[in-house]
Design an enzyme around this catalytic site. Structure first.
Site, short mmCIF file in Angstrom:
data_model
loop_
_atom_site.label_atom_id
_atom_site.label_comp_id
_atom_site.label_asym_id
_atom_site.label_seq_id
_atom_site.Cartn_x
_atom_site.Cartn_y
_atom_site.Cartn_z
N LYS A 22 -41.07 9.38 51.06
CA LYS A 22 -40.13 9.26 50.12
C LYS A 22 -38.97 7.79 50.30
CE LYS A 22 -35.83 10.72 49.18
NZ LYS A 22 -34.48 9.65 49.07
N ASN A 23 -39.16 7.27 50.94
CA ASN A 23 -38.43 6.01 51.37
C ASN A 23 -39.12 4.88 51.87
OD1 ASN A 23 -35.88 7.58 51.03
ND2 ASN A 23 -35.12 7.88 52.93
N ARG A 93 -30.74 6.18 44.40
CA ARG A 93 -30.83 5.29 45.10
C ARG A 93 -31.92 3.74 45.08
NH1 ARG A 93 -26.58 2.69 46.79
NH2 ARG A 93 -26.58 1.40 48.14
N CYS A 117 -27.07 9.36 46.52
CA CYS A 117 -26.51 10.78 46.99
C CYS A 117 -25.48 10.32 47.06
CB CYS A 117 -26.78 11.07 48.64
SG CYS A 117 -28.96 12.32 48.67
N ARG A 122 -21.17 2.98 49.80
CA ARG A 122 -22.91 2.10 49.49
C ARG A 122 -23.14 1.08 48.59
NH1 ARG A 122 -27.19 6.77 48.39
NH2 ARG A 122 -28.64 6.18 49.51
N PRO A 123 -22.08 0.43 49.15
CA PRO A 123 -22.53 -0.74 48.12
C PRO A 123 -23.71 -1.80 48.20
CG PRO A 123 -21.73 -1.80 50.64
CD PRO A 123 -21.20 0.35 50.32
N ILE A 124 -24.09 -2.49 47.63
CA ILE A 124 -25.52 -3.76 47.90
C ILE A 124 -24.50 -5.26 47.81
CG2 ILE A 124 -26.12 -2.15 46.29
CD1 ILE A 124 -25.60 -4.08 43.46
N ASP A 125 -23.70 -5.95 48.58
CA ASP A 125 -23.02 -7.29 48.71
C ASP A 125 -24.30 -7.72 49.25
OD1 ASP A 125 -21.86 -5.08 50.83
OD2 ASP A 125 -21.73 -7.15 52.15
N GLN A 126 -25.59 -6.97 50.28
CA GLN A 126 -26.04 -7.97 51.40
C GLN A 126 -27.51 -7.92 49.86
OE1 GLN A 126 -25.62 -8.49 55.02
NE2 GLN A 126 -23.28 -7.43 54.05
N ASP A 305 -29.91 10.14 58.44
CA ASP A 305 -30.70 11.24 57.43
C ASP A 305 -31.03 12.30 57.60
OD1 ASP A 305 -32.40 9.48 55.28
OD2 ASP A 305 -30.46 9.82 55.17
N ARG A 397 -34.66 16.14 45.30
CA ARG A 397 -35.15 15.24 44.79
C ARG A 397 -36.14 14.58 46.21
NH1 ARG A 397 -29.64 11.69 44.96
NH2 ARG A 397 -31.45 9.91 45.31
C1 EPZ Z 1 -31.39 3.66 52.22
O1 EPZ Z 1 -30.28 3.86 51.73
C2 EPZ Z 1 -32.13 5.67 52.15
N1 EPZ Z 1 -32.42 6.03 51.07
C3 EPZ Z 1 -31.12 6.70 52.67
O2 EPZ Z 1 -31.42 8.07 52.34
C4 EPZ Z 1 -30.01 6.60 54.04
O3 EPZ Z 1 -29.43 7.01 54.76
C5 EPZ Z 1 -30.01 4.96 54.66
O4 EPZ Z 1 -31.60 4.11 53.87
C6 EPZ Z 1 -30.30 5.02 56.23
O5 EPZ Z 1 -31.41 4.90 56.87
C7 EPZ Z 1 -33.76 5.10 50.38
O6 EPZ Z 1 -34.10 5.35 51.28
C8 EPZ Z 1 -33.75 5.41 49.41
P1 EPZ Z 1 -28.65 0.96 53.90
P2 EPZ Z 1 -29.88 2.47 51.51
O7 EPZ Z 1 -28.98 0.35 52.86
O8 EPZ Z 1 -31.02 1.54 51.26
C9 EPZ Z 1 -23.99 -0.28 54.79
C10 EPZ Z 1 -32.26 9.89 51.99
O9 EPZ Z 1 -31.40 11.28 52.08
N2 EPZ Z 1 -24.74 -1.62 52.69
O10 EPZ Z 1 -29.55 1.20 54.66
O11 EPZ Z 1 -28.77 2.69 50.84
C11 EPZ Z 1 -24.08 0.42 53.88
O12 EPZ Z 1 -22.78 0.69 52.93
C12 EPZ Z 1 -30.95 8.84 52.03
O13 EPZ Z 1 -33.51 9.68 51.90
C13 EPZ Z 1 -24.08 -2.17 53.19
O14 EPZ Z 1 -22.60 -2.40 53.29
O15 EPZ Z 1 -28.80 2.33 53.31
C14 EPZ Z 1 -24.60 1.66 54.89
O16 EPZ Z 1 -23.69 1.57 56.19
C15 EPZ Z 1 -29.68 9.41 51.76
N3 EPZ Z 1 -24.13 -3.73 51.84
C16 EPZ Z 1 -25.89 1.01 55.95
O17 EPZ Z 1 -25.67 -0.21 55.06
C17 EPZ Z 1 -25.19 -3.47 51.65
O18 EPZ Z 1 -25.47 -4.27 50.98
C18 EPZ Z 1 -26.86 2.10 55.74
O19 EPZ Z 1 -27.04 1.37 54.45
C19 EPZ Z 1 -26.19 -1.97 52.26
C20 EPZ Z 1 -25.94 -1.44 52.59
#
Ligand code: EPZ
Length: 432
Positions: A22-23, A93, A117, A122-126, A305, A397
């Site tokens: 999925k991801n 997401r 979820c 879950r910020p998007i600052d990066q 996950d 989902r």
């Molecule tokens: C992806 O979420 C997956 N979702 C998640 O899977 C998975 O848990 C996660 O990656 C980690 O592997 C999808 O791919 C759709 P991240 P994502 O950005 O991209 C922090 C599932 O069950 N962060 O890797 O949102 C964040 O808070 C779902 O299929 C920032 O600080 O995860 C977290 O602590 C649940 N700023 C860490 O990074 C940002 O701009 C990892 O988040 C982005 C993230």
């Protein structure tokens, strides 16, 4: 509201075909709109998040031809909108990938702030940091992220955290930019590599995906491709832990064993037998499982996950286990549900302390999110008696035909959508 009714206490035995990841598929579908050519994608998982994203790109004017439940042809030559108005996209997401793709191709995008979820802030600052490094102006207004740029120039980005979403989003925005983009502290998950391979099959120039430094040389345009999505490591791992929790014997087929190494090594450590073949892995367990310590980490560490799934398995092991969640701050909502089934667990900060018990007893439990929901189904399958798992929409989902695949392994599980059907299924399961 759809629910699963489960009669537990039956070891799961047999083999199960794993669906596409999925991801990876979410990033690949968004990447497909970076070209005007027709793009064929196979091995898509037949799950709700994929349906929502396909409907969302259709709403932008993209032509999506559904060949079958797992294959589509996407033609984005007719995109007419750069703003997502398709309401359901707010719930997933993966919507944020439309930002990178629309910005990358049209230098403009307006996308709803992502849903997904509820496992943390879950910020998007990066993501925003990355787009700005390419020269885009990015803002948030009225629930939308807006991004625009006169032109996109390659940039050098060092992520504060190894973010899966931000890494994929930056690849999408940078493949058509002028010059070279370097992403440092990139996430290394298999789905990052799959999206990069897909983009390269369209003529992109990406090197280093799967390592923490990704180099992207911008190209003029991307072209058609036919691509098959990799198998879903998280779905596979979920079934592997279901084998452990039910003292069963399951072979997950159509997998890449290397992607499952973190789960396989932990399953071996707690006393399961794990055998790897070219494209399948067999997990079989006889006897009491041992306790262990786990800390979730970005790939190749133990995946967040699969954190709920191993916690459920350890609830039935002997001794004290500790599961520490380092990525998300709210990923233990399943613990209260398990305690209602007789588990002995206590959340302390970003860890859950688990004292194994002899047995779990069936009950009425509710899925708080996608992976916790799947873990609670595993708990119901391992518990004695009848359980009802509510809010299975979260599970649907990300898991294709979850109840049917479990049934093929001998599980006594029915999906019901009314109280009447629930009573009928309860009667039938009790009669078995
Ligand atoms: C992806 O979420 C997956 N979702 C998640 O899977 C998975 O848990 C996660 O990656 C980690 O592997 C999808 O791919 C759709 P991240 P994502 O950005 O991209 C922090 C599932 O069950 N962060 O890797 O949102 C964040 O808070 C779902 O299929 C920032 O600080 O995860 C977290 O602590 C649940 N700023 C860490 O990074 C940002 O701009 C990892 O988040 C982005 C993230």
């Amino acid at each position: 509201m759809e629910r699963y009714i489960v009669k537990g206490g039956i070891p799961l035995v047999g083999s199960v075909e794993i669906s596409g990841a999925k991801n990876a598929a979410l990033g690949i579908i968004a990447a497909a709109i970076l070209t005007e050519d027709a793009v064929t994608i196979d091995n898509l998982p037949d799950v709700n998040d994929i349906h929502v994203l396909l409907n969302a790109i259709e709403d932008l004017g993209v032509v999506v031809k559904r060949i079958n439940a797992h294959s589509v042809i996407i033609n984005a030559s007719t995109i007419s909108k750069l703003r997502t108005d398709y309401d359901p996209i707010k719930k997933i997401r993966g919507s944020y990938y439309l930002l990178g793709a629309l910005l990358g191709r049209f230098h403009k995008a307006e996308v709803y702030l992502p849903g997904g979820c509820n496992i943390g802030s879950r910020p998007i600052d990066q993501h925003i940091k990355g787009f700005k490094a390419l020269g885009a102006n990015v803002g948030i207004e009225g629930g939308f992220i807006t991004a625009c740029a006169e032109s996109l120039q390659g940039g050098h980005i060092y992520f504060d955290v190894a973010s899966v979403g931000a890494t994929i989003n930056l690849m999408l925005a940078a493949v058509l930019a002028e010059g070279r983009t370097i992403i440092e502290n990139a996430a290394k998950e298999p789905h990052i590599v799959d999206v990069a391979n897909f983009l390269n099959s369209m003529g992109a120039n990406i090197k280093g995906a799967g390592t923490d430094v990704i180099r992207i040389n911008g190209v003029e345009r991307l072209h058609k491709t036919e691509y098959t999505v990799i198998p879903d490591q998280i779905e596979a791992g979920t079934f592997m832990f279901a084998a452990a929790a039910t003292q069963g014997d399951i072979t997950v087929k159509n997998v890449i064993p290397k992607h499952l190494e973190a789960a396989s090594s932990k399953l071996t450590e707690i006393g399961c037998r794990v055998k790897e073949f070219d494209d399948s892995v067999r997990v079989y367990c006889q006897g009491k499982l041992r306790s262990t310590k786990i800390k979730t980490l970005p790939y190749p560490g133990f995946p967040t996950d699969m954190q709920p799934q191993i916690a459920v398995t350890l609830a039935l092991s002997s001794g004290i286990s500790i599961v520490t969640e380092t990525l998300f701050e709210n990923r233990f909502k399943y613990v209260d549900e398990l305690i209602r089934m007789g588990a002995n667990m206590k959340v302390e900060g970003n860890s859950v302390i688990i004292e194994g018990v002899q047995r779990l007893s069936g009950g009425i439990i509710s899925s708080p999110d996608l992976r916790a929901g799947a873990a609670l189904v595993i708990a119901a399958l391992a518990a004695d008696g009848i359980s009802v798992v509510e809010d299975v929409k979260y599970i649907q989902r990300g898991y294709e035909r979850f109840d049917e695949k479990l049934k093929s392994l001998g599980a006594q599980i029915e999906r019901v959508s009314s109280d009447r059907d629930l009573q009928k299924a309860r009667f039938l399961l009790n009669a078995v």
